[in-house]
Design a protein around this motif. Structure first.
Motif, PDB file in Angstrom:
ATOM      1  N   ARG A  41      58.554  22.807  52.890  1.00  0.00           N
ATOM      2  CA  ARG A  41      57.177  22.371  53.520  1.00  0.00           C
ATOM      3  C   ARG A  41      56.694  23.305  54.684  1.00  0.00           C
ATOM      4  NH1 ARG A  41      58.251  15.958  53.888  1.00  0.00           N
ATOM      5  NH2 ARG A  41      55.900  16.216  54.555  1.00  0.00           N
ATOM      6  N   THR A  42      56.026  24.143  54.264  1.00  0.00           N
ATOM      7  CA  THR A  42      55.479  24.953  55.490  1.00  0.00           C
ATOM      8  C   THR A  42      54.414  24.442  56.252  1.00  0.00           C
ATOM      9  OG1 THR A  42      56.284  26.982  54.211  1.00  0.00           O
ATOM     10  CG2 THR A  42      54.969  27.322  56.224  1.00  0.00           C
ATOM     11  N   ASP A  43      54.354  24.164  57.497  1.00  0.00           N
ATOM     12  CA  ASP A  43      53.256  23.246  57.991  1.00  0.00           C
ATOM     13  C   ASP A  43      52.435  24.380  58.873  1.00  0.00           C
ATOM     14  OD1 ASP A  43      52.290  20.694  58.691  1.00  0.00           O
ATOM     15  OD2 ASP A  43      52.698  21.411  60.868  1.00  0.00           O
ATOM     16  N   SER A  44      52.889  25.419  59.472  1.00  0.00           N
ATOM     17  CA  SER A  44      52.090  26.386  60.261  1.00  0.00           C
ATOM     18  C   SER A  44      52.680  27.648  60.438  1.00  0.00           C
ATOM     19  CB  SER A  44      51.921  25.878  61.547  1.00  0.00           C
ATOM     20  OG  SER A  44      53.114  25.858  62.285  1.00  0.00           O
ATOM     21  N   MET A  45      51.662  28.874  60.343  1.00  0.00           N
ATOM     22  CA  MET A  45      52.394  30.039  60.494  1.00  0.00           C
ATOM     23  C   MET A  45      51.785  31.110  61.324  1.00  0.00           C
ATOM     24  SD  MET A  45      52.588  30.451  56.230  1.00  0.00           S
ATOM     25  CE  MET A  45      51.363  29.068  56.203  1.00  0.00           C
ATOM     26  N   THR A  46      52.563  31.569  62.358  1.00  0.00           N
ATOM     27  CA  THR A  46      52.175  32.475  63.438  1.00  0.00           C
ATOM     28  C   THR A  46      52.775  33.576  63.584  1.00  0.00           C
ATOM     29  OG1 THR A  46      51.047  30.352  64.426  1.00  0.00           O
ATOM     30  CG2 THR A  46      51.225  32.485  65.758  1.00  0.00           C
ATOM     31  N   VAL A  47      52.256  34.714  63.711  1.00  0.00           N
ATOM     32  CA  VAL A  47      52.910  36.000  64.022  1.00  0.00           C
ATOM     33  C   VAL A  47      52.802  36.245  65.453  1.00  0.00           C
ATOM     34  CG1 VAL A  47      53.089  38.527  63.611  1.00  0.00           C
ATOM     35  CG2 VAL A  47      52.561  37.097  61.675  1.00  0.00           C
ATOM     36  N   ALA A  48      53.791  36.184  66.187  1.00  0.00           N
ATOM     37  CA  ALA A  48      53.800  36.953  67.738  1.00  0.00           C
ATOM     38  C   ALA A  48      54.071  38.263  67.619  1.00  0.00           C
ATOM     39  CB  ALA A  48      54.797  35.832  68.505  1.00  0.00           C
ATOM     40  N   MET A  76      45.271  29.778  52.770  1.00  0.00           N
ATOM     41  CA  MET A  76      44.751  31.186  52.601  1.00  0.00           C
ATOM     42  C   MET A  76      45.205  31.617  51.097  1.00  0.00           C
ATOM     43  SD  MET A  76      43.513  34.365  53.816  1.00  0.00           S
ATOM     44  CE  MET A  76      43.959  34.335  55.465  1.00  0.00           C
ATOM     45  N   MET A  77      44.369  32.217  50.357  1.00  0.00           N
ATOM     46  CA  MET A  77      44.310  32.495  48.874  1.00  0.00           C
ATOM     47  C   MET A  77      44.117  33.745  48.474  1.00  0.00           C
ATOM     48  SD  MET A  77      43.150  28.783  47.317  1.00  0.00           S
ATOM     49  CE  MET A  77      43.513  29.035  45.613  1.00  0.00           C
ATOM     50  N   LEU A 105      48.988  30.068  50.781  1.00  0.00           N
ATOM     51  CA  LEU A 105      50.087  30.859  51.312  1.00  0.00           C
ATOM     52  C   LEU A 105      51.305  29.838  51.788  1.00  0.00           C
ATOM     53  CD1 LEU A 105      51.168  33.020  53.040  1.00  0.00           C
ATOM     54  CD2 LEU A 105      49.715  32.157  54.840  1.00  0.00           C
ATOM     55  N   ASN A 106      50.996  28.525  52.009  1.00  0.00           N
ATOM     56  CA  ASN A 106      52.130  27.755  52.239  1.00  0.00           C
ATOM     57  C   ASN A 106      52.802  27.313  50.948  1.00  0.00           C
ATOM     58  OD1 ASN A 106      50.094  25.791  51.116  1.00  0.00           O
ATOM     59  ND2 ASN A 106      50.942  24.131  52.554  1.00  0.00           N
ATOM     60  N   SER A 107      52.289  27.678  49.713  1.00  0.00           N
ATOM     61  CA  SER A 107      53.280  27.292  48.533  1.00  0.00           C
ATOM     62  C   SER A 107      54.203  28.342  48.230  1.00  0.00           C
ATOM     63  CB  SER A 107      52.288  27.180  47.568  1.00  0.00           C
ATOM     64  OG  SER A 107      51.739  28.475  47.085  1.00  0.00           O
ATOM     65  N   LEU A 108      54.059  29.467  48.947  1.00  0.00           N
ATOM     66  CA  LEU A 108      55.197  30.744  48.631  1.00  0.00           C
ATOM     67  C   LEU A 108      56.705  30.102  48.937  1.00  0.00           C
ATOM     68  CD1 LEU A 108      53.496  33.694  50.215  1.00  0.00           C
ATOM     69  CD2 LEU A 108      53.709  33.425  47.838  1.00  0.00           C
ATOM     70  N   SER A 109      56.862  29.327  49.860  1.00  0.00           N
ATOM     71  CA  SER A 109      58.136  28.843  49.939  1.00  0.00           C
ATOM     72  C   SER A 109      58.556  28.043  48.724  1.00  0.00           C
ATOM     73  CB  SER A 109      58.319  27.969  51.294  1.00  0.00           C
ATOM     74  OG  SER A 109      57.587  27.055  51.090  1.00  0.00           O
TER      75      SER A 109
END
Length: 480
Positions: A179-186, A204-205, A230-234
């Motif tokens: 269950r991916t809740d948030s995604m950030t690239v540092a 994102m689709m 995007l969060n469904s990839l996992s």
């Protein structure tokens, strides 16, 4: 007037106390003076070497900070230090016992004998307790490092930057990646530590995957089904484990491929952040201070159980978790802005002093907070970059409306925005007129009231239509 026997008893008593004091200040000196000189010489040589080594390490650390991080994050060094502290505790306790034996306690008067035994017991217990507690802390640190940094592959910077994917998961350790809740690239400058946080929305689709990647072969025309967010990839990776049988974390690998396809960036490492562990970390440091601009709902839509009141407040771990995740009366994009404010606050408020004060609690919280594939050999390097980042402004860019249509993203717009965020143009030279105008503008802005409530949503400056300020800024602290 004291008798000769009384004076002799006092001399023996003072001698016994002196032997204890000598052992406390310079281990082995008592044996060198009145006992086994061979033992005394060995103990004193070890003591001198330890003092010299400690002083040299301290001086070197002041001039070369990387040494501190290397010492604190290398499991083999930490194991050696832990064993050394334990052996040192046992050895020092033996020297105290031997000093007590040398003092010939049976020749002391009963009152003196009891006093010497009490002093010896207290001093021995105090010294060994300190050393054994130090060994315990080193063991905790070693366990934390080994639990958190599980990677074994070192990657080089891409175009002078390290790109680390930070993924928030709202479940326990056994469910990470589901269950991916948030995604950030540092995106971190490899030399200066200057950091840009690039946020990606969960919904994102219609985006592509990098050429030659696993998912590019499965979705040659992009991730374009009706539920392909995007969060469904996992979840997709969990349902197709055979595709990712070479990876320990299939869900993370699938998410990385999606993020790389959207951003055009090569991801060096990832870190999976566990939300309950995040709460525990905030509690371990005594809370985190946040400027709460509007009431934040505690609870889900239709089941709000309370509110976080506006104002500059030190939030508990539970409150901070709701501040970062609440969307009962707002949207995902406002939440993304607040999450970046939390990242900024924790970076600047977790100081070395607070870490030392709450070391054990922080270590236990951090071990459950996140897992990463950054190798232990690289931890000291990234810790040094984090210190550099702490002294600079953090820039942010979120791939959300109004900049990006998350249902049909324009990759050209995204890549151009990322390039400008990572490589901002140099400031134009200031003319005399420009300097005067800037001063007037600054003076005016200082008296400008805060934005009205109709352009704010749950504490994030801006709106869905205008864009939330913390989602796209060159100074995150100022936007929060």
């Amino acid at each position: 007037m004291r008798t000769i026997e009384e004076r002799a008893a006092r001399v023996r008593f003072r001698r016994a106390l002196a032997l204890m004091a000598m052992t406390l200040v310079v281990p082995g000196s008592a044996q060198l003076v009145a006992g086994d000189r061979r033992v005394g010489r060995i103990a004193m040589r070890i003591w001198v070497l330890l003092l010299a080594g400690g002083f040299l390490t301290l001086v070197t650390s002041v001039l070369w900070h990387e040494l501190v991080f290397w010492l604190a994050t290398t499991p083999s060094v930490l194991l050696t230090l832990r064993i050394g502290l334990t052996v040192g505790a046992v050895g020092w306790a033996y020297l105290f016992y031997d000093a007590w034996r040398i003092s010939q306690p049976l020749t002391l008067a009963m009152g003196h004998r009891r006093a010497v035994v009490s002093v010896a017991g207290v001093v021995t217990l105090a010294v060994t307790s300190v050393l054994l507690f130090g060994a315990h802390l080193v063991g905790v640190q070693r366990g934390m490092v080994m639990a958190m940094f599980a990677g074994n592959t070192v990657t080089n910077a891409h175009d002078g930057r390290y790109n680390v994917l930070l993924v928030g998961a709202d479940s326990g350790v056994t469910r990470w990646g589901l269950r991916t809740d948030s995604m950030t690239v540092a995106s971190i400058d490899a030399k200066t530590g200057k950091t840009v946080l690039i946020g990606l929305p969960r919904n994102m689709m219609n985006f592509p995957f990098p050429k030659g990647s696993i998912l590019a072969k499965q979705w040659p025309h992009g991730y374009n089904c009706s539920t392909c967010e995007l969060n469904s990839l996992s979840t997709y990776a969990a349902d197709h484990k055979a595709l990712f049988d070479k990876f320990d974390q299939p869900g993370v690998e699938a998410t990385i491929e999606g993020v790389e396809g959207i951003t055009g960036l090569d991801i060096n490492y990832w870190a999976m952040i566990n939300m309950p562990g995040f709460r525990d970390l905030a509690n371990a440091v005594g809370g985190v201070t946040i400027n709460v601009r509007q009431p934040i709902a505690i609870g889900k839509t239709g089941a709000v159980t309370g509110w976080i009141k506006p104002g500059v407040r030190k939030l508990t771990g539970e409150q901070l978790l709701w501040y970062a995740r609440s969307r009962a009366t707002s949207d995902d994009y406002s939440r993304m802005a607040r999450q970046k404010c939390v990242m900024n606050a924790m970076l600047h408020q977790i100081s070395p002093a607070s870490v030392m004060k709450n070391f054990t609690a922080i270590a236990h919280a951090s071990a459950s907070l996140f897992q990463t594939d950054i190798p232990t050999s690289e931890v000291d390097h990234f810790a040094q970059l984090a210190l550099k980042a702490k002294s600079q402004k953090i820039a942010t860019l979120s791939l959300v409306p109004p900049l990006v249509d998350t249902s049909h993203p324009d990759l050209g717009v995204i890549h151009d925005a990322i390039d400008k965020a990572i490589n901002p143009p140099p400031p134009a030279p200031k003319s005399a007129a420009g300097t005067k105008a800037a001063k007037q503008s600054k003076k005016k802005s200082a008296t400008t009231p805060a934005p009205s409530k109709d352009v704010m949503t749950e504490g994030s400056y801006g709106s869905l239509k205008t864009g939330y300020v913390a989602n796209q800024t060159d100074d995150l602290a100022g936007a929060c």
